[in-house]
Each structure stands twice: as structure tokens, then as C-alpha cells.
Design a protein around this motif. Structure first.
Motif, PDB file in Angstrom:
ATOM      1  N   ALA A  99       0.831  -1.206   0.000  1.00 31.60           N
ATOM      2  CA  ALA A  99       0.000   0.000   0.000  1.00 31.60           C
ATOM      3  C   ALA A  99       0.862   1.251   0.000  1.00 31.60           C
ATOM      4  O   ALA A  99       0.582   2.227  -0.716  1.00 31.60           O
ATOM      5  CB  ALA A  99      -0.932  -0.003   1.207  1.00 31.60           C
ATOM      6  N   ASN A 100       1.932   1.238   0.817  1.00 30.58           N
ATOM      7  CA  ASN A 100       2.841   2.393   0.862  1.00 30.58           C
ATOM      8  C   ASN A 100       3.522   2.618  -0.485  1.00 30.58           C
ATOM      9  O   ASN A 100       3.710   3.757  -0.921  1.00 30.58           O
ATOM     10  CB  ASN A 100       3.896   2.181   1.953  1.00 30.58           C
ATOM     11  N   ALA A 101       3.887   1.524  -1.146  1.00 31.18           N
ATOM     12  CA  ALA A 101       4.542   1.635  -2.452  1.00 31.18           C
ATOM     13  C   ALA A 101       3.582   2.221  -3.484  1.00 31.18           C
ATOM     14  O   ALA A 101       3.968   3.067  -4.304  1.00 31.18           O
ATOM     15  CB  ALA A 101       5.048   0.270  -2.908  1.00 31.18           C
ATOM     16  N   ILE A 102       2.331   1.790  -3.451  1.00 28.02           N
ATOM     17  CA  ILE A 102       1.335   2.312  -4.388  1.00 28.02           C
ATOM     18  C   ILE A 102       1.120   3.804  -4.165  1.00 28.02           C
ATOM     19  O   ILE A 102       1.047   4.594  -5.116  1.00 28.02           O
ATOM     20  CB  ILE A 102       0.007   1.546  -4.246  1.00 28.02           C
ATOM     21  N   GLN A 103       1.043   4.209  -2.903  1.00 29.45           N
ATOM     22  CA  GLN A 103       0.866   5.620  -2.598  1.00 29.45           C
ATOM     23  C   GLN A 103       2.077   6.438  -3.036  1.00 29.45           C
ATOM     24  O   GLN A 103       1.937   7.559  -3.522  1.00 29.45           O
ATOM     25  CB  GLN A 103       0.603   5.808  -1.107  1.00 29.45           C
ATOM     26  N   ALA A 104       3.280   5.874  -2.874  1.00 31.09           N
ATOM     27  CA  ALA A 104       4.491   6.570  -3.320  1.00 31.09           C
ATOM     28  C   ALA A 104       4.485   6.763  -4.839  1.00 31.09           C
ATOM     29  O   ALA A 104       4.869   7.825  -5.345  1.00 31.09           O
ATOM     30  CB  ALA A 104       5.732   5.784  -2.896  1.00 31.09           C
ATOM     31  N   VAL A 105       4.040   5.747  -5.560  1.00 32.71           N
ATOM     32  CA  VAL A 105       3.945   5.858  -7.024  1.00 32.71           C
ATOM     33  C   VAL A 105       2.933   6.934  -7.418  1.00 32.71           C
ATOM     34  O   VAL A 105       3.169   7.716  -8.349  1.00 32.71           O
ATOM     35  CB  VAL A 105       3.555   4.498  -7.642  1.00 32.71           C
ATOM     36  N   LEU A 106       1.822   6.992  -6.705  1.00 35.60           N
ATOM     37  CA  LEU A 106       0.813   8.020  -6.993  1.00 35.60           C
ATOM     38  C   LEU A 106       1.367   9.418  -6.761  1.00 35.60           C
ATOM     39  O   LEU A 106       1.097  10.347  -7.531  1.00 35.60           O
ATOM     40  CB  LEU A 106      -0.427   7.787  -6.130  1.00 35.60           C
ATOM     41  N   HIS A 107       2.144   9.585  -5.694  1.00 40.08           N
ATOM     42  CA  HIS A 107       2.794  10.863  -5.444  1.00 40.08           C
ATOM     43  C   HIS A 107       3.734  11.215  -6.593  1.00 40.08           C
ATOM     44  O   HIS A 107       3.789  12.373  -7.048  1.00 40.08           O
ATOM     45  CB  HIS A 107       3.585  10.822  -4.129  1.00 40.08           C
ATOM     46  N   LEU A 108       4.493  10.230  -7.054  1.00 43.13           N
ATOM     47  CA  LEU A 108       5.439  10.461  -8.141  1.00 43.13           C
ATOM     48  C   LEU A 108       4.724  10.814  -9.439  1.00 43.13           C
ATOM     49  O   LEU A 108       5.153  11.712 -10.177  1.00 43.13           O
ATOM     50  CB  LEU A 108       6.302   9.215  -8.349  1.00 43.13           C
ATOM     51  N   LEU A 109       3.605  10.127  -9.703  1.00 42.98           N
ATOM     52  CA  LEU A 109       2.838  10.399 -10.918  1.00 42.98           C
ATOM     53  C   LEU A 109       2.265  11.811 -10.910  1.00 42.98           C
ATOM     54  O   LEU A 109       2.073  12.419 -11.964  1.00 42.98           O
ATOM     55  CB  LEU A 109       1.701   9.376 -11.060  1.00 42.98           C
ATOM     56  N   LEU A 110       1.988  12.329  -9.732  1.00 44.67           N
ATOM     57  CA  LEU A 110       1.527  13.711  -9.621  1.00 44.67           C
ATOM     58  C   LEU A 110       2.692  14.683  -9.708  1.00 44.67           C
ATOM     59  O   LEU A 110       2.590  15.748 -10.329  1.00 44.67           O
ATOM     60  CB  LEU A 110       0.783  13.901  -8.293  1.00 44.67           C
ATOM     61  N   PHE A 111       3.828  14.308  -9.104  1.00 43.26           N
ATOM     62  CA  PHE A 111       4.984  15.190  -9.018  1.00 43.26           C
ATOM     63  C   PHE A 111       5.591  15.458 -10.400  1.00 43.26           C
ATOM     64  O   PHE A 111       5.911  16.608 -10.737  1.00 43.26           O
ATOM     65  CB  PHE A 111       6.031  14.554  -8.103  1.00 43.26           C
ATOM     66  N   VAL A 112       5.751  14.423 -11.204  1.00 39.07           N
ATOM     67  CA  VAL A 112       6.429  14.563 -12.500  1.00 39.07           C
ATOM     68  C   VAL A 112       5.692  15.525 -13.437  1.00 39.07           C
ATOM     69  O   VAL A 112       6.319  16.427 -14.020  1.00 39.07           O
ATOM     70  CB  VAL A 112       6.629  13.184 -13.157  1.00 39.07           C
ATOM     71  N   PRO A 113       4.361  15.393 -13.624  1.00 38.06           N
ATOM     72  CA  PRO A 113       3.675  16.373 -14.482  1.00 38.06           C
ATOM     73  C   PRO A 113       3.767  17.804 -13.964  1.00 38.06           C
ATOM     74  O   PRO A 113       3.868  18.749 -14.755  1.00 38.06           O
ATOM     75  CB  PRO A 113       2.218  15.881 -14.475  1.00 38.06           C
ATOM     76  N   LEU A 114       3.736  17.976 -12.636  1.00 33.69           N
ATOM     77  CA  LEU A 114       3.856  19.316 -12.072  1.00 33.69           C
ATOM     78  C   LEU A 114       5.213  19.924 -12.404  1.00 33.69           C
ATOM     79  O   LEU A 114       5.308  21.115 -12.753  1.00 33.69           O
ATOM     80  CB  LEU A 114       3.657  19.264 -10.553  1.00 33.69           C
ATOM     81  N   VAL A 115       6.271  19.136 -12.295  1.00 31.54           N
ATOM     82  CA  VAL A 115       7.610  19.610 -12.644  1.00 31.54           C
ATOM     83  C   VAL A 115       7.669  19.967 -14.125  1.00 31.54           C
ATOM     84  O   VAL A 115       8.212  21.009 -14.515  1.00 31.54           O
ATOM     85  CB  VAL A 115       8.677  18.550 -12.301  1.00 31.54           C
ATOM     86  N   TYR A 116       7.101  19.106 -14.960  1.00 27.34           N
ATOM     87  CA  TYR A 116       7.175  19.327 -16.405  1.00 27.34           C
ATOM     88  C   TYR A 116       6.411  20.585 -16.818  1.00 27.34           C
ATOM     89  O   TYR A 116       6.920  21.409 -17.581  1.00 27.34           O
ATOM     90  CB  TYR A 116       6.614  18.113 -17.153  1.00 27.34           C
ATOM     91  N   VAL A 117       5.191  20.753 -16.308  1.00 23.42           N
ATOM     92  CA  VAL A 117       4.399  21.936 -16.654  1.00 23.42           C
ATOM     93  C   VAL A 117       5.081  23.200 -16.152  1.00 23.42           C
ATOM     94  O   VAL A 117       5.104  24.228 -16.839  1.00 23.42           O
ATOM     95  CB  VAL A 117       2.973  21.810 -16.073  1.00 23.42           C
ATOM     96  N   THR A 118       5.667  23.141 -14.950  1.00 20.37           N
ATOM     97  CA  THR A 118       6.393  24.293 -14.421  1.00 20.37           C
ATOM     98  C   THR A 118       7.595  24.624 -15.292  1.00 20.37           C
ATOM     99  O   THR A 118       7.876  25.804 -15.566  1.00 20.37           O
ATOM    100  CB  THR A 118       6.853  24.018 -12.973  1.00 20.37           C
ATOM    101  N   ALA A 119       8.313  23.609 -15.764  1.00 17.75           N
ATOM    102  CA  ALA A 119       9.449  23.833 -16.665  1.00 17.75           C
ATOM    103  C   ALA A 119       8.987  24.448 -17.981  1.00 17.75           C
ATOM    104  O   ALA A 119       9.675  25.317 -18.548  1.00 17.75           O
ATOM    105  CB  ALA A 119      10.185  22.519 -16.919  1.00 17.75           C
TER     106      ALA A 119
END
Length: 241
Positions: free
Chosen positions: A72-92
Motif C-alpha cells: 500500500a505504501n509503495a502504491i501511494q508513493a507511485v501516486l505521489h510520483l505520478l503527480l509530481f512529474v507532471p507538475l515539474v514538467y508543466v512548471t518547466a
């Protein structure tokens, strides 16, 4: 479509020039730094938002009862990453559009359009306004189309969103220095198909791992080449008429 492909070819050629490589690197580094700082400072808040969203979807209860807990923790970490990467890309993308465009415009203008007159129809306020509208509508498009994910049509949403964001974000700055205000309005109105095609094709790059690191500058260069080429052709046709 030939003009769009020509712009992409010129952008690819310019992408690895020494003057361009630094512009490739620093917006992505700055965007990553910004979101790492925000993630550390507001981790509990972001996690709470994600948990709330998962709860609305009925997923959070399933994760809570999942054993062993590390899954469950791993799945939640992946979800955080999936949100984080698009935010970084759009900001760039936004950083590149607002601050990385001037050196790229100088490069393209000097090498390909040295005789193109600068009429400076754009402004910093216009550039900021275009970026704000682009990001807000991009977010709105994601939110409004969320139900499509449950109908199986959600797979098209990222491509439409990326196409919209790129064409709205880069077209203004691409021609703001060289075109007059009237020329800018005409280009945005009459070349709408070209802008959207370019937005879609450059947007596809962001879904390719590693290549997406080059995405913001590649898109910027492509829009500059396309915009200045269309402006030069318009003036040539007007002079010949």
C-alpha cells in the motif's frame, strides 16, 4: 502541414547547439527544485489531498486494508510520483516560455530570419497573461474531463491537454518580438490549425521518458521557427500584392 514539419526539423537541428543546451537544463532543474521544496514543506497537505481524492474514488479504503502494508505504501508513493512529474514538467514549460524564449528567439532570428523587422507587438504583461490562462485552462481541462477516465476515453485527455498547453503557452512569445499586435492577432486566428498541430506533435514528446527532458525547449524552438516563418511569408505576400 509542411510548415509544421519544417519547424520541427529546424527545432531538432537547433536543439543540440551549445547555446541551447543550457536553456534545456536550467528550467527543468529550477522546476524540480521548486517542487521538491514545496513537497518537503507541504508533504502532509499534499498527502492529505491525494488521500481525499482516493477516498472519493473508493480506493483509499482498499489501500488501508491491503496487506502487507508495504505494498500500500509503495502504491501511494507511485501516486505521489505520478503527480509530481507532471507538475515539474508543466512548471518547466512555463519557465521556458517566460524566461527561456529570448535567447532562443535571438538564435533563430540571427540564423534564419536576420532581415525580419522587429515590430514588438507583444509585452511582458501579455506573455504573463497568456501563461496564466494556458495553465488555468490546462488544469480545468483535466478536472472537467476526469469522468472520461471511468468511461475508457480518458486516454486521449493527456494528448489534448498537452496540445492545448503548448500552443497557448508558446505561440504568443514566439512572435511577440517580431510581429505587430495586428499581425499577432492575424497569425493566431488564421494559423490556428498549424499551432494546434505543432502543439500536439511537441506535446507527444513529454510522454517519452528521457526525451521529455528536452521537451520544453524543443517545443519552444519549434514554435519560434513556425511563427517567424509564417510571419516572414505573410509580409512577403503582403509586399508582393
Amino acid at each position: 502541414m509542411t510548415a509544421v514539419l519544417d519547424a520541427l526539423a529546424h527545432a531538432l537541428r537547433d536543439l543540440f547547439r551549445p547555446r541551447v543546451l543550457w536553456v534545456v537544463v536550467w528550467p527543468m532543474l529550477l522546476a524540480g527544485f521548486i517542487w521538491i521544496v514545496l513537497a518537503v514543506a507541504f508533504w502532509s497537505t499534499f498527502s492529505g489531498w491525494i488521500a481525499l481524492g482516493l477516498d472519493k474514488l473508493g480506493v483509499q479504503a482498499w489501500l488501508t486494508g491491503l496487506e502487507p502494508s508495504w505494498i500500500a505504501n509503495a502504491i501511494q508513493a507511485v501516486l505521489h510520483l505520478l503527480l509530481f512529474v507532471p507538475l515539474v514538467y508543466v512548471t518547466a514549460l512555463v519557465i521556458t516560455a517566460l524566461f527561456g524564449m529570448p535567447p532562443l528567439i535571438r538564435l533563430v532570428a540571427e540564423q534564419r530570419f536576420p532581415a525580419l523587422e522587429r515590430k514588438r507587438g507583444g509585452s511582458l504583461v501579455g506573455s504573463l497573461g497568456s501563461a496564466v490562462v494556458a495553465v488555468l485552462l490546462f488544469i480545468g481541462l483535466w478536472v472537467v474531463t476526469l469522468p472520461l477516465w471511468f468511461l475508457g476515453a480518458g486516454v486521449i485527455v493527456p494528448f489534448i491537454a498537452a496540445a492545448y498547453l503548448n500552443q497557448r503557452l508558446f505561440r504568443y512569445d514566439a512572435v511577440a518580438e517580431h510581429a505587430s499586435a495586428a499581425e499577432m492577432r492575424a497569425l493566431f486566428r488564421e494559423e490556428r490549425g498549424g499551432w494546434w498541430s505543432l502543439g500536439l506533435l511537441t506535446g507527444l514528446v513529454q510522454f517519452v521518458p528521457l526525451l521529455n527532458l528536452l521537451g520544453p525547449v524543443f517545443a519552444a524552438l519549434a514554435f519560434i521557427h513556425y511563427g517567424l516563418a509564417q510571419l516572414a511569408q505573410r509580409r512577403k505576400d503582403s509586399a508582393a500584392a
